[in-house]
Design a protein around this motif. Structure first.
Motif, PDB file in Angstrom:
ATOM      1  N   UNK A   1      79.584  23.826   9.098  1.00  0.00           N
ATOM      2  CA  UNK A   1      80.537  24.858   9.510  1.00  0.00           C
ATOM      3  C   UNK A   1      80.290  26.173   8.764  1.00  0.00           C
ATOM      4  N   UNK A   2      79.970  26.095   7.481  1.00  0.00           N
ATOM      5  CA  UNK A   2      79.694  27.304   6.703  1.00  0.00           C
ATOM      6  C   UNK A   2      78.434  28.008   7.223  1.00  0.00           C
ATOM      7  N   UNK A   3      77.423  27.228   7.566  1.00  0.00           N
ATOM      8  CA  UNK A   3      76.196  27.800   8.124  1.00  0.00           C
ATOM      9  C   UNK A   3      76.502  28.461   9.470  1.00  0.00           C
TER      10      UNK A   3
ATOM     11  N   UNK B   1      75.305  20.637  12.919  1.00  0.00           N
ATOM     12  CA  UNK B   1      75.396  22.025  13.388  1.00  0.00           C
ATOM     13  C   UNK B   1      75.306  22.104  14.909  1.00  0.00           C
ATOM     14  N   UNK B   2      74.433  21.322  15.493  1.00  0.00           N
ATOM     15  CA  UNK B   2      74.283  21.347  16.949  1.00  0.00           C
ATOM     16  C   UNK B   2      75.471  20.718  17.662  1.00  0.00           C
ATOM     17  N   UNK B   3      76.230  19.885  16.953  1.00  0.00           N
ATOM     18  CA  UNK B   3      77.420  19.293  17.576  1.00  0.00           C
ATOM     19  C   UNK B   3      78.613  20.250  17.578  1.00  0.00           C
ATOM     20  N   UNK B   4      78.556  21.301  16.750  1.00  0.00           N
ATOM     21  CA  UNK B   4      79.696  22.222  16.648  1.00  0.00           C
ATOM     22  C   UNK B   4      79.380  23.635  17.122  1.00  0.00           C
ATOM     23  N   UNK B   5      78.106  23.924  17.414  1.00  0.00           N
ATOM     24  CA  UNK B   5      77.749  25.301  17.753  1.00  0.00           C
ATOM     25  C   UNK B   5      76.646  25.355  18.802  1.00  0.00           C
TER      26      UNK B   5
END
Length: 165
Positions: A21-23, A53-57
């Motif tokens: 999430x921070x990234x 990261x790919x699951x959230x963005x």
């Protein structure tokens, strides 16, 4: 020497999700970024961060394995992708544990040979025991240790952990 578990599998999964999430927050305007993991555990962590990261963005993640001789970090550094792929991109250099800072320092130096949009660093465990002035942008846990203590991260399917010995 006694061993103490400092992060359980579930705690590591939570740290990875938070770092992802921070990234995402940092690179929200980018179409793609490079997660450059230092072989071997740093790359495993980069792979796990990529999945999260790919699951959230919608950001496309390009994985890169960085091979550094940790006993002689000033020697030639090899990456699994060519520098034209990461040129003018955002990069996150990833390692499992920040010990003295030399591995991250020389890793950063390698990537600075080409123009970049943004450069950040991420580790699961920051030992707060650095010899070099390297700063970690994203970290799972900060841990004050003595130079005689050793922190290791073990990545196994559903049984990952970090220990202090």
């Amino acid at each position: 020497m006694s061993q103490n578990i400092i992060l359980t599998n579930q705690e590591i999964e939570h740290k990875i999700k938070r770092i992802a999430y921070q990234i995402y927050e940092t690179f929200v305007e980018e179409e793609s970024i490079v997660l450059a993991g230092i072989a071997s555990n740093g790359y495993v962590l980069a792979e796990k961060l990529a999945v999260s990261l790919q699951s959230i963005s919608p950001i496309k993640v390009i994985l890169c394995e960085v091979k550094i001789d940790k006993t002689n970090p000033n020697s030639t550094i090899h990456t699994s992708i060519s520098n034209d792929i990461y040129q003018n991109k955002g990069i996150v250099l990833v390692d499992d544990v920040l010990n003295s800072g030399s591995t991250l320092m020389y890793g950063v130096k390698h990537f600075l040979d080409v123009p970049l949009k943004k450069f950040k660093t991420a580790v699961l465990v920051d030992r707060n025991h650095k010899k070099y002035p390297i700063k970690v942008d994203f970290k799972g846990i900060s841990l004050s240790t003595s130079s005689h203590e050793h922190v290791s991260v073990v990545f196994e399917d559903n049984n990952s952990f970090a220990e202090l010995s």
